[in-house]
Design an enzyme around this catalytic site. Structure first.
Site, PDB file in Angstrom:
ATOM      1  N   ASP A 117       5.806  -2.698   4.506  1.00 50.14           N
ATOM      2  CA  ASP A 117       5.715  -1.879   3.301  1.00 50.14           C
ATOM      3  C   ASP A 117       5.780  -2.760   2.053  1.00 50.14           C
ATOM      4  OD1 ASP A 117       6.145  -0.012   1.182  1.00 50.14           O
ATOM      5  OD2 ASP A 117       6.989   1.412   2.625  1.00 50.14           O
TER       6      ASP A 117
ATOM      7  N   HIS B 195       2.735   0.490   3.560  1.00 61.24           N
ATOM      8  CA  HIS B 195       3.068   1.747   2.902  1.00 61.24           C
ATOM      9  C   HIS B 195       1.911   2.742   3.052  1.00 61.24           C
ATOM     10  CE1 HIS B 195       5.481   4.008  -0.015  1.00 61.24           C
ATOM     11  NE2 HIS B 195       4.343   4.374  -0.579  1.00 61.24           N
TER      12      HIS B 195
END
Length: 232
Positions: free
Chosen positions: A170, A201
């Site tokens: 992420d 993400h």
């Protein structure tokens, strides 16, 4: 599935929400918590899918205090710039007040069963975590929530059930933050964390740059089983 825009009345004013209900009649309610792009087609599609699964899904406009009815995509730089501007202006505390109002409405929904869950993505992933900490929802699910370590001390207030999907790569939640989350939450009997080591993400955002069908399907399958177990 039937859908409509509803109005939620709060002490601070009125705001709208997208509501989708199952054709089959009554079902548990789920409050759907938006990304930074507002109540857009991605969020409405999530609500529609939940309604097809038998839930009453309600997605409140959490940006209404800044700009009502935001509905943008992730397809242009101008939209990204606007989304991050809205994110910067968003007040977590007033947002949680609006979520609490929505949870209360969902619990009293004419097609509901009285049980309420929450599910959120990105900004909404953090809000799903805080919803588990600060409201009486029976279950909450957060996808790649940002800034959760800042609020870890609140996890002791979780009395329902919480599931977090964590993207290992992420770009907004680095490895150190992920370790803090695991260190703070792994021993909590109310919380389950699932890691997706190769994902960035928004890996579950259909059509997004980092969408991964296999990882998204795994996360969504886990979410369906989790919600079924805890709110029916």
């Amino acid at each position: 599935m039937t859908s409509s825009t509803i109005t939620i009345h709060s002490p601070d004013g009125e705001f709208t929400a997208y509501r989708a209900a199952p054709k089959s009649g009554k079902g548990p309610a789920i409050v759907v918590l938006q990304e930074i792009f507002g109540v857009n087609k991605v969020m409405r599609d999530i609500c529609d899918d939940l309604a097809d699964q038998g839930y009453v899904a309600i997605c409140p406009d959490l940006f209404w205090r800044i700009e009502p009815n935001v509905d943008i995509t992730d397809k242009s730089q101008a939209e990204w710039d606007k989304a991050f501007d809205l994110f910067g202006k968003f007040n977590i505390e007033t947002g949680l007040k609006d979520i609490a109002e929505t949870v209360d409405l969902a619990r009293r929904d004419k097609d509901g069963t009285g049980k309420v869950g929450a599910i959120g993505y990105c900004l909404g992933g953090l809000l799903a975590y805080l919803t588990a900490c600060r409201t009486d929802v029976e279950a909450a699910v957060g996808y790649y929530g940002v800034n959760i370590p800042k609020y870890l001390q609140e996890s002791e207030n979780i009395h329902g059930h919480l599931m977090l999907h964590v993207a290992g790569k992420d770009q907004f939640v680095d490895a150190a933050a992920q370790k803090v989350m695991h260190d703070g939450l792994d021993d909590n009997p109310h919380v389950t964390l699932h890691d997706y080591p190769a994902q960035d993400h928004a890996f579950a955002r259909t059509g997004g740059d980092h969408f991964d069908p296999e990882a998204a399907d795994l996360a969504n399958t886990r979410t369906r089983a989790f919600l079924q177990a805890h709110i029916g």
